[in-house]
Design an enzyme around this catalytic site. Structure first.
Site, PDB file in Angstrom:
ATOM      1  N   SER A  75       1.430  -7.435   8.928  1.00 55.78           N
ATOM      2  CA  SER A  75       1.750  -7.000  10.332  1.00 55.78           C
ATOM      3  C   SER A  75       1.923  -5.427  10.063  1.00 55.78           C
ATOM      4  O   SER A  75       2.449  -4.763   9.011  1.00 55.78           O
ATOM      5  CB  SER A  75       2.919  -7.522  10.885  1.00 55.78           C
ATOM      6  OG  SER A  75       4.050  -7.395  10.172  1.00 55.78           O
ATOM      7  N   GLY A  76       1.987  -4.741  11.111  1.00 58.24           N
ATOM      8  CA  GLY A  76       2.635  -3.461  11.139  1.00 58.24           C
ATOM      9  C   GLY A  76       1.898  -2.299  10.392  1.00 58.24           C
ATOM     10  O   GLY A  76       0.485  -2.349  10.431  1.00 58.24           O
ATOM     11  N   GLY A  83       1.479  -2.185   7.135  1.00 63.30           N
ATOM     12  CA  GLY A  83       0.725  -2.919   6.155  1.00 63.30           C
ATOM     13  C   GLY A  83      -0.754  -3.331   6.666  1.00 63.30           C
ATOM     14  O   GLY A  83      -1.630  -3.233   6.146  1.00 63.30           O
ATOM     15  N   SER A  92      11.139   5.534   3.772  1.00 58.51           N
ATOM     16  CA  SER A  92      11.772   5.442   5.140  1.00 58.51           C
ATOM     17  C   SER A  92      12.629   6.831   5.380  1.00 58.51           C
ATOM     18  O   SER A  92      12.870   7.400   4.225  1.00 58.51           O
ATOM     19  CB  SER A  92      12.643   4.587   5.516  1.00 58.51           C
ATOM     20  OG  SER A  92      13.379   4.729   6.665  1.00 58.51           O
ATOM     21  N   TYR A 148      19.995   0.066   3.335  1.00 55.34           N
ATOM     22  CA  TYR A 148      18.715   0.101   3.509  1.00 55.34           C
ATOM     23  C   TYR A 148      18.272   1.562   3.090  1.00 55.34           C
ATOM     24  O   TYR A 148      17.614   1.693   2.355  1.00 55.34           O
ATOM     25  CB  TYR A 148      18.084  -0.109   5.002  1.00 55.34           C
ATOM     26  CG  TYR A 148      16.854   0.237   5.319  1.00 55.34           C
ATOM     27  CD1 TYR A 148      15.752  -0.816   4.924  1.00 55.34           C
ATOM     28  CD2 TYR A 148      16.328   1.394   5.864  1.00 55.34           C
ATOM     29  CE1 TYR A 148      14.581  -0.692   5.158  1.00 55.34           C
ATOM     30  CE2 TYR A 148      15.091   1.597   6.350  1.00 55.34           C
ATOM     31  CZ  TYR A 148      14.103   0.494   5.849  1.00 55.34           C
ATOM     32  OH  TYR A 148      12.708   0.628   6.176  1.00 55.34           O
TER      33      TYR A 148
END
Length: 447
Positions: free
Chosen positions: A214-215, A217, A335, A348
């Site tokens: 998903s997304g 990837g 990120s 994170y």
């Protein structure tokens, strides 16, 4: 394509160059004076000459042309810097200092021009072997013959806007100016660029994408396949892997694998060795995106996130070493949370910062094996990660995120996927140990 002679140290000539450009899409400020001289004994005239070309000319051109870009709906400015702006080199104080100033201007302009849809970025090449025409000639060829939009060829350098003969006089000007033809088709940002040759940048390459169901990837798998690669994707759910396979077209291998299972990375590597003769591309994309306040964290949850985001990628690279080809690319998906603090993202962000730090250490360690390691750092991006929150909460969250982005919008998975194609392809063969930040400016600009 037309070439115009201009002297970047001549203010009047720079003003005339800008005045002659009736409309501009792209400005590349590439002209540069590279002075090798120790600080002691440096004469003021040499300093002034370097500053005039490396800082003053780009400043003036940007001031004059950004207004035209804004009036026409937007544009892109690229300031060519140097790695000498980021670290000390003997004899390069003036050159590196002026280029560092240009990078600082880049960040300020990016913040100033966001409302006008004018993007400003810098490119910082390392030592480059150039021919007689230098970098500018190479970029002109790239703009002029590689990409084209709907209805017209995209070309670099100056077009007079009213037609006229094309000549091939030498170009020593401070930038390459792109004329806006076919204004009616102009949109911001470009979403419909197409190639004037087949999409084959990854032909013959084998690529593994972890977290590919998903997304970002999934979209990267789609782009890799379209560029000619053979692709393997991993995911924890066989059902989601099967659904991804139905959406993708091309030579695809799906492997059920838990990205947080550190011992399981050896099994994943063993499976690939059974299926493929080599591995050219690894994109470590799978992530645990848990966001919690400090009081809510348990040791188990902490360890799970670090295992997925930091520990397992390291050991996957280790276990894949025998399979990597001599011209391999590893892409570590980080990120913007690695650079800025925001709500509940402490763990994170720390894990992603650690992951991106691998780009430098592993590049140094693996460079003699022909393995390049780079990072890809997304900003707020539209994916299905927030779908479990429900449509109303998801929409509200996206709006909150949008307000933090200087470009006033969220990124798309496709935009990140196209950046991954660059890092995976031979086009980035001279890009190593760095992080490509596709974050709408959120990690660089005070906003």
């Amino acid at each position: 394509m037309r070439f115009v002679a201009a002297d970047a140290s001549d203010l009047a000539g720079v003003r005339q160059l800008a005045a002659d450009a009736e409309a501009v899409d792209i400005l590349v400020s590439n002209a540069s004076v590279m002075t090798f001289s120790p600080t002691i004994g440096q004469d003021l005239a040499s300093y002034d000459a370097t500053f005039a070309v490396n800082v003053r000319a780009p400043f003036l051109l940007t001031a004059l042309l950004a207004e035209k870009m804004a009036a026409a709906g937007g544009g892109s400015i690229v300031n060519v810097s140097t790695t000498a702006a980021g670290f000390g080199m003997p004899g390069m104080a003036v050159h590196g200092g002026t280029k560092a100033a240009l990078e600082s201007l880049t960040r300020t302009w990016a913040a100033e021009f966001t409302e006008s849809n004018v993007r400003v970025n810098a490119a910082a090449p390392g030592p480059v072997r150039t021919g007689e025409g230098g970098r500018g000639e190479g970029m002109a060829r790239g703009f002029g013959h590689r990409w084209h939009g709907p209805g017209h060829r995209t070309q670099a350098h100056l077009h007079p806007g009213r037609g006229g003969p094309r000549d091939r006089r030498s170009c020593q000007g401070p930038g390459q100016l792109h004329d806006r033809r076919d204004r009616g088709r102009r949109r911001w940002p470009h979403r419909n660029l197409r190639r004037d040759r087949t999409m084959d940048r990854l032909a013959g390459k084998h690529a593994l994408i972890t977290g590919g169901t998903s997304g970002i990837g999934l979209e990267t798998a789609r782009e890799f396949l379209a560029e000619g690669a053979t692709v393997a994707i991993t995911g924890r759910s066989q059902e989601k892997l099967d659904e991804a396979a139905r959406q993708l077209d091309g030579p695809l291998l799906t492997i059920a694998s838990d990205a947080g299972d550190v011992p399981g990375q050896a099994a994943l590597a063993a499976r690939l060795r059974e299926e493929w003769p080599k591995l050219d591309i690894l994109m470590s994309n799978a992530a645990d995106v848990t966001h919690l306040p400090i009081e809510a964290w348990t040791e188990e949850a902490f360890d799970r996130l670090l295992a997925t985001n930091l520990k397992a990628p390291f050991f996957l690279i280790r276990d894949l070493l025998p399979l990597f080809s001599q011209q391999s690319s590893v892409i570590l998906v980080g990120s913007v949370s690695a650079y800025i603090g925001h709500e509940n993202a402490t763990v994170y962000g720390a894990a992603k910062a650690g992951l991106l730090s691998y780009t430098r250490g592993l590049t140094h360690e693996l460079k003699d094996r022909g393995i390049r390691v780079n990072g890809l750092s997304p900003g707020p991006t539209i994916t299905n990660a927030f779908a479990p929150l429900g449509p109303e909460r998801q929409a509200a969250l996206y709006e909150e995120l949008r307000q933090t982005v200087p470009l006033h919008r969220l990124g798309t998975a496709t935009e990140l996927a196209k950046a991954a194609v660059y890092l995976a392809s031979d086009e980035s063969a001279y890009t190593a140990g760095t992080v490509l930040r596709v974050d709408g400016g959120i990690g660089q600009l005070a906003y």
